[in-house]
Design an enzyme around this catalytic site. Structure first.
Site, PDB file in Angstrom:
ATOM      1  N   TYR A  97       0.809  -1.132   0.020  1.00 17.23           N
ATOM      2  CA  TYR A  97       0.072  -0.037  -0.065  1.00 17.23           C
ATOM      3  C   TYR A  97       1.025   1.018   0.108  1.00 17.23           C
ATOM      4  CZ  TYR A  97      -3.748  -3.337   0.965  1.00 17.23           C
ATOM      5  OH  TYR A  97      -4.612  -4.333   0.827  1.00 17.23           O
ATOM      6  N   ASN A 120     -12.577  -1.324  -4.666  1.00 13.24           N
ATOM      7  CA  ASN A 120     -12.383  -1.650  -6.287  1.00 13.24           C
ATOM      8  C   ASN A 120     -13.686  -2.541  -6.743  1.00 13.24           C
ATOM      9  OD1 ASN A 120     -11.795  -2.429  -8.916  1.00 13.24           O
ATOM     10  ND2 ASN A 120     -10.278  -4.147  -8.088  1.00 13.24           N
ATOM     11  N   CYS A 128      -6.706  -5.668  -7.668  1.00 15.84           N
ATOM     12  CA  CYS A 128      -6.512  -5.336  -6.119  1.00 15.84           C
ATOM     13  C   CYS A 128      -5.765  -6.401  -5.379  1.00 15.84           C
ATOM     14  CB  CYS A 128      -7.721  -4.719  -5.489  1.00 15.84           C
ATOM     15  SG  CYS A 128      -9.199  -6.055  -5.710  1.00 15.84           S
ATOM     16  N   HIS A 129      -5.924  -7.581  -5.628  1.00 23.17           N
ATOM     17  CA  HIS A 129      -5.276  -8.630  -4.916  1.00 23.17           C
ATOM     18  C   HIS A 129      -3.653  -8.591  -4.834  1.00 23.17           C
ATOM     19  CE1 HIS A 129      -5.788 -10.429  -9.250  1.00 23.17           C
ATOM     20  NE2 HIS A 129      -4.490 -10.707  -8.714  1.00 23.17           N
ATOM     21  N   GLU A 155      -1.026 -16.759 -10.029  1.00 19.55           N
ATOM     22  CA  GLU A 155       0.006 -15.737 -10.775  1.00 19.55           C
ATOM     23  C   GLU A 155       1.571 -16.163 -10.550  1.00 19.55           C
ATOM     24  OE1 GLU A 155      -1.260 -11.702 -10.608  1.00 19.55           O
ATOM     25  OE2 GLU A 155      -3.174 -12.056 -11.137  1.00 19.55           O
TER      26      GLU A 155
END
Length: 176
Positions: A97, A120, A128-129, A155
């Site tokens: 953040y 979001n 946003c993850h 990912e």
């Protein structure tokens, strides 16, 4: 404004997609924390969602790392700025953040960035993850921390292909 919605199965569970005036304006996970009331989603209609559904399918098949679905995101100017910055986080990477706030020229605004991130409305496509705590911890996620953990593991290539099973805790969570 004309809204319609559809639902699709995914390794994360049933996703609800909402379009406003033909543009994707919402992608909600099953237990989405800030999910609007369903009566605001409009009638069920799959027509405006072809590209989004195709791209989500390719993403979960491990064939797509960047989405280009046109979006209609309703939020404050600051929220939209944060959401635009989320799209710039590369696939398989994370930012804190604080890093996101600094990149926006507001180094003291990590808490505000976190609040905007949590609001979001287009999960997964606006990733946003990919935002984590300063120490790399998996802080809150509107779709649940376990889903966030699963998406990050997917990912990073540390899990089975999502199409081979659920993104539930029974099939993955080997973040090391």
């Amino acid at each position: 404004m004309h809204r319609v919605h559809t639902q699709t199965d995914s390794p994360c569970g049933t996703l609800t997609l909402v379009a406003t005036d033909g543009l994707l304006s919402g992608l909600y996970l099953p237990r989405h924390r800030h999910r609007p009331p369903e009566e605001t989603f409009g009638a069920r209609d799959e027509r405006p969602f072809g590209a989004a559904l195709d791209q989500l399918g390719a993403y979960f098949a491990g064939e797509l790392t960047t989405f280009d679905v046109p979006l209609h995101q309703e939020g404050t100017s600051f929220q939209r700025t944060v959401w635009d910055a989320l799209v710039a986080i590369p696939y398989g990477e994370t930012r804190s953040y604080g890093q996101l706030a600094a990149a926006l020229g507001k180094p003291g605004a990590s808490r505000a960035v976190g609040l905007a991130n949590g609001r979001n409305p287009v999960s997964i496509i606006v990733p946003c993850h990919r935002v984590v705590g300063a120490n790399g911890s998996l802080t809150g996620y509107a779709g649940g921390v376990e889903t966030k953990k699963a998406l990050l593991a997917f990912e990073r290539g540390r899990t089975r292909t999502p199409g081979s099973g659920s993104l539930g805790e029974d099939t993955l969570f080997a973040l090391s």
